[in-house]
Design a protein around this motif. Structure first.
Motif, mmCIF file in Angstrom:
data_model
loop_
_atom_site.group_PDB
_atom_site.id
_atom_site.type_symbol
_atom_site.label_atom_id
_atom_site.label_comp_id
_atom_site.label_asym_id
_atom_site.label_seq_id
_atom_site.Cartn_x
_atom_site.Cartn_y
_atom_site.Cartn_z
ATOM 1 N N PHE A 98 11.049 6.778 1.944
ATOM 2 C CA PHE A 98 10.042 6.085 1.125
ATOM 3 C C PHE A 98 10.444 5.981 -0.352
ATOM 4 O O PHE A 98 10.237 4.961 -0.979
ATOM 5 N N ALA A 99 10.982 7.134 -0.911
ATOM 6 C CA ALA A 99 11.457 7.144 -2.300
ATOM 7 C C ALA A 99 10.388 6.678 -3.287
ATOM 8 O O ALA A 99 10.659 5.872 -4.174
ATOM 9 N N LEU A 100 9.173 7.176 -3.116
ATOM 10 C CA LEU A 100 8.121 6.888 -4.101
ATOM 11 C C LEU A 100 8.183 7.951 -5.189
ATOM 12 O O LEU A 100 8.511 9.104 -4.910
ATOM 13 N N LEU A 101 7.869 7.562 -6.415
ATOM 14 C CA LEU A 101 7.892 8.544 -7.510
ATOM 15 C C LEU A 101 6.592 9.348 -7.479
ATOM 16 O O LEU A 101 5.503 8.784 -7.572
ATOM 17 N N PRO A 102 6.692 10.668 -7.359
ATOM 18 C CA PRO A 102 5.494 11.488 -7.175
ATOM 19 C C PRO A 102 4.577 11.518 -8.395
ATOM 20 O O PRO A 102 3.395 11.826 -8.270
ATOM 21 N N HIS A 143 1.706 11.967 -2.596
ATOM 22 C CA HIS A 143 1.526 13.148 -1.733
ATOM 23 C C HIS A 143 0.153 13.157 -1.048
ATOM 24 O O HIS A 143 -0.071 13.935 -0.119
ATOM 25 N N GLU A 144 -0.722 12.261 -1.484
ATOM 26 C CA GLU A 144 -2.047 12.184 -0.853
ATOM 27 C C GLU A 144 -2.067 11.199 0.322
ATOM 28 O O GLU A 144 -3.107 11.011 0.948
ATOM 29 N N LEU A 145 -0.917 10.569 0.573
ATOM 30 C CA LEU A 145 -0.870 9.542 1.621
ATOM 31 C C LEU A 145 -0.169 10.069 2.874
ATOM 32 O O LEU A 145 0.618 11.025 2.810
ATOM 33 N N SER A 146 -0.436 9.394 4.006
ATOM 34 C CA SER A 146 0.296 9.707 5.237
ATOM 35 C C SER A 146 1.658 9.019 5.172
ATOM 36 O O SER A 146 1.901 8.164 4.300
ATOM 37 N N GLY A 147 2.561 9.357 6.121
ATOM 38 C CA GLY A 147 3.885 8.747 6.143
ATOM 39 C C GLY A 147 3.816 7.234 6.280
ATOM 40 O O GLY A 147 4.512 6.502 5.564
ATOM 41 N N GLY A 148 2.957 6.766 7.169
ATOM 42 C CA GLY A 148 2.821 5.328 7.370
ATOM 43 C C GLY A 148 2.323 4.632 6.117
ATOM 44 O O GLY A 148 2.811 3.544 5.759
ATOM 45 N N GLU A 149 1.381 5.272 5.442
ATOM 46 C CA GLU A 149 0.854 4.682 4.199
ATOM 47 C C GLU A 149 1.936 4.638 3.126
ATOM 48 O O GLU A 149 2.063 3.649 2.392
ATOM 49 N N MET A 150 2.704 5.723 3.063
ATOM 50 C CA MET A 150 3.776 5.752 2.047
ATOM 51 C C MET A 150 4.782 4.628 2.308
ATOM 52 O O MET A 150 5.243 3.979 1.377
ATOM 53 N N THR A 172 11.407 3.287 10.075
ATOM 54 C CA THR A 172 10.437 4.034 10.895
ATOM 55 C C THR A 172 10.976 5.416 11.257
ATOM 56 O O THR A 172 10.373 6.137 12.048
ATOM 57 N N GLY A 173 12.113 5.766 10.671
ATOM 58 C CA GLY A 173 12.781 7.020 11.021
ATOM 59 C C GLY A 173 11.938 8.249 10.767
ATOM 60 O O GLY A 173 12.114 9.261 11.437
ATOM 61 N N ASN A 174 11.029 8.190 9.820
ATOM 62 C CA ASN A 174 10.229 9.362 9.480
ATOM 63 C C ASN A 174 8.765 9.189 9.894
ATOM 64 O O ASN A 174 7.892 9.883 9.354
ATOM 65 N N LEU A 175 8.521 8.263 10.802
ATOM 66 C CA LEU A 175 7.128 7.956 11.136
ATOM 67 C C LEU A 175 6.833 8.234 12.613
ATOM 68 O O LEU A 175 7.736 8.166 13.464
ATOM 69 N N ASP A 176 5.554 8.486 12.897
ATOM 70 C CA ASP A 176 5.172 8.623 14.309
ATOM 71 C C ASP A 176 5.132 7.215 14.940
ATOM 72 O O ASP A 176 5.252 6.200 14.242
ATOM 73 N N THR A 177 4.953 7.166 16.236
ATOM 74 C CA THR A 177 5.047 5.889 16.940
ATOM 75 C C THR A 177 4.025 4.873 16.440
ATOM 76 O O THR A 177 4.360 3.709 16.178
ATOM 77 N N ALA A 178 2.798 5.323 16.258
ATOM 78 C CA ALA A 178 1.733 4.397 15.832
ATOM 79 C C ALA A 178 2.039 3.824 14.458
ATOM 80 O O ALA A 178 1.930 2.594 14.241
ATOM 81 N N SER A 179 2.463 4.696 13.562
ATOM 82 C CA SER A 179 2.779 4.217 12.213
ATOM 83 C C SER A 179 3.981 3.297 12.257
ATOM 84 O O SER A 179 4.038 2.276 11.548
ATOM 85 N N GLY A 180 4.967 3.659 13.091
ATOM 86 C CA GLY A 180 6.163 2.836 13.240
ATOM 87 C C GLY A 180 5.790 1.434 13.700
ATOM 88 O O GLY A 180 6.319 0.437 13.204
#
Lengths: 229, 396
Positions: A98-102, A143-150, A172-180
């Motif tokens: 994701f590489a978002l700035l925290p 940090h308040e978001l889920s992986g899919g949201e990020m 989608t490498g770091n996401l669950d199936t639904a988020s992917g």
């Protein structure tokens, strides 16, 4: 081969790295073209040269030899300043982590490339957050978001400068199936609006969801399969 | 707030403890530098101002330490030895002397109030030297008349014509206020002036003086007059002190203090700079992948440099602001400490931090920040986006 219908054209691309005294040939004579509005996947085992090819397509690096043309402009021999401008104007990047700035809010993260382009991008960032269904999260920190949201925030960030080419490295490498699946739907939707999308992935399902699969092995292009519509 | 600045400040405070320690280093360095600058500017100006207000180019005093003599003449004290009044005529006779004002000074302790009072016996010649004096009333002429410094008049609550017991002296010693001196800004404000004869009578020093203030017809004649007075018969008993030389000698004497403070400030600033550089270097190392990401999404090398420079600046400016505040709040304590150790110090505050000095320190902290950020910023700028992302992926 260089035509206006192509977003990217690679001709006999070679990329070599020095690793200590050894020279590693990460790409070895790769040629292909990517048409406007295509959605394709680059697959292959680890060390096949997928990420190297993605970096070249993203103007983060230049080939050792061969020609790479992005939107009609050759990247060979370009100075860092020119490569930076091409990254800013032509390419959008989505990273596996994701590489978002925290320290920035969701809206600020999305607007970040606009800041580097010296553009007021906050309004556009809000529109993109609406587009990815996260306008209610605009003041939240990553940090308040889920992986899919990020990852959706990262996609919105990649779109802020209206790129011609969207590059995603294992999105989608770091996401669950639904988020992917949700991220894949978003890519398909963007592609259906005309955006060229290139995915680097190990995920077979994700690759099969694209129109074309380029397979690399040991730095060579071993197959380039187009799915008939 | 500007988004660049906002982003840099937020980055700077990501590691709170590290930021606090780094900013504290800058604060210590800046406080040392600020105090040195405050001392440099105020001390020199204070001494020079007092010597100028004394109105004399030469101080003739009894044999002894010339700096003690200058200090006593400036600030008021009981003198340990005296000059014969007869020497006054010899001083006046020296070619080049425009005016020579005799003074008999003594300090007394008033047990009732717990205050110290300084009496000065003077004659009208003093007005030729103290050209800045503005007197409401007149100089003491009659035996019981007194001229009060502005502060003395306020403390004793006296006006012209009032009769009063002379503070700190035996009962029965009284005076009448013949004049009040306008505020001069130096020790004269706290003195009680009488005629020479009255002072000699009160302190039982007939035909004796503590010092003679000498003004020259031409300041260029200083060396000639000093040589003449030192070479005369009375020269064996007199300490002929050129006050300009005193000023320069005082400067030389306090040079060791200045050099010591300067070294402390320099070392503190260098240590702070190294601390800042190290902290930012660590931050760059920790955020390699973020730098790679920013380069990938369109940040130029200049953008990366700017972000790191702003981050360093926010650390340095924060530290410098704290340092300036610390310096300003500890100035009185530092001044008390220095006053007890310096051979001579002005009556006025001499560790005084003004806006110009504070701005200078802030500017120096900015220069320090710029220098300190060079190494980490250049390292960050030199990172290729690919290498930075790869490093981040590996560390992640």
């Amino acid at each position: 081969m260089i035509g206006t219908e192509n977003t990217a054209v690679a001709e006999a691309l070679v990329k070599e790295y020095r690793r200590g005294a050894e020279t590693v040939r990460a790409l070895d004579g790769v040629s292909f073209e990517i048409r406007h509005g295509e959605m394709l996947a680059i697959v292959g085992p680890s060390g096949a040269g997928k990420s190297t090819l993605l970096h070249l397509l993203g103007c983060m690096d230049t080939p050792t030899s061969g020609q790479l043309t992005i939107n009609g402009r050759s990247t060979s021999g370009l100075a860092d300043r020119e490569l930076t401008r091409m990254r800013r104007e032509l390419v959008g990047f989505v990273f596996q982590h994701f590489a978002l700035l925290p320290t920035l809010t969701v809206a600020e993260n999305v607007a970040l490339p606009g800041l580097f382009a010296r553009r007021r991008a906050q309004k556009h960032a809000d529109e993109l957050l609406e587009r990815v269904g996260l306008s209610h999260r605009r003041t939240h920190r990553p940090h308040e978001l889920s992986g899919g949201e990020m990852q959706r925030v990262a996609i919105a960030r990649a779109l802020i400068n209206s790129p011609k080419l969207l590059l995603a490295d294992e999105p989608t490498g770091n996401l669950d199936t639904a988020s992917g699946e949700s991220i894949l739907s978003l890519f398909r939707a963007l592609n259906s609006e005309g955006l060229t999308v290139v995915l680097v992935t190990h995920n077979e399902a994700l690759a099969k969801a694209t129109n074309r699969i380029i397979t690399l092995s040991d730095g060579k292009l071993v197959s380039d399969l187009r799915r008939s519509e | 707030m500007n988004p660049w600045l906002s982003m840099s400040i937020r980055n700077a405070i990501r590691r709170k403890l590290r930021t606090i320690v780094t900013a504290a280093g800058v604060a210590i360095g800046t406080a040392a530098l600020c105090s040195l600058i405050a001392f440099e500017r105020s001390y020199q100006a204070g001494i020079q101002g007092e010597l100028d207000r004394l109105g004399a180019q030469i101080l003739v005093a009894p044999k002894g330490c010339p700096y003690d003599a200058a200090s006593m003449a400036l600030h008021g004290a009981s003198w340990p030895c005296y000059l014969k009044q007869d020497y006054l005529a010899r001083v006046k006779a020296s070619a080049g002397v425009a005016s020579a004002a005799p003074v008999l000074m003594n300090a007394v302790y008033d047990e009732n109030s717990g205050a110290q009072w300084v009496y000065q016996g003077v004659d009208p010649e003093i007005l030729a030297l103290k050209r800045g004096w503005r007197i409401k009333g007149a100089l003491p002429a009659a035996n019981d008349e007194c001229l009060l410094g502005a502060t003395s008049a306020t403390r004793l609550k006296l006006n012209i014509g009032d009769k009063f017991p002379l503070p700190g002296l035996q009962a029965g010693q009284t005076g009448t206020v013949c004049g009040v001196l306008n505020t001069t800004g130096d020790a004269d404000d706290t003195f009680i002036f009488t005629s020479i004869g009255r002072a000699q009578a009160i302190f039982k020093r007939p035909r004796q003086l503590t010092h003679i203030l000498v003004r020259l017809k031409d300041p260029n004649m200083l060396d000639n007059v000093v040589a003449d007075l030192r070479g005369c018969d009375a020269g064996m008993d007199m300490n002929v002190v050129p006050l300009a030389h005193v000023f320069h000698t005082i400067q030389d004497l306090i040079n060791s203090t200045r050099i010591l403070l300067g070294c402390v400030a320099l070392i503190a600033m260098l240590a702070a700079g190294a601390g800042v550089s190290n902290a930012v270097l660590m931050a760059v190392s920790e955020r390699t992948s973020e730098i790679g990401m920013m380069r990938a999404v369109g940040a130029s090398k200049t953008d990366v440099f700017l972000l790191i420079w702003l981050e360093t600046m926010s650390l340095c400016v924060l530290g410098a602001a704290i340092g300036i505040a610390v310096s300003a709040s500890t100035a009185p304590a530092l001044e008390r400490w220095l006053r007890s150790r310096l051979p001579i110090s002005p009556e006025s505050a001499f560790v005084h931090l003004d806006a110009a000095a504070a701005l200078l320190c802030l500017a120096l902290a900015a220069v320090l920040g710029t220098v300190a950020c060079l190494l980490p910023a250049i390292r960050a700028v030199k990172l290729s986006p690919v290498e930075a992302l790869r490093t981040g992926a590996n560390s992640g």
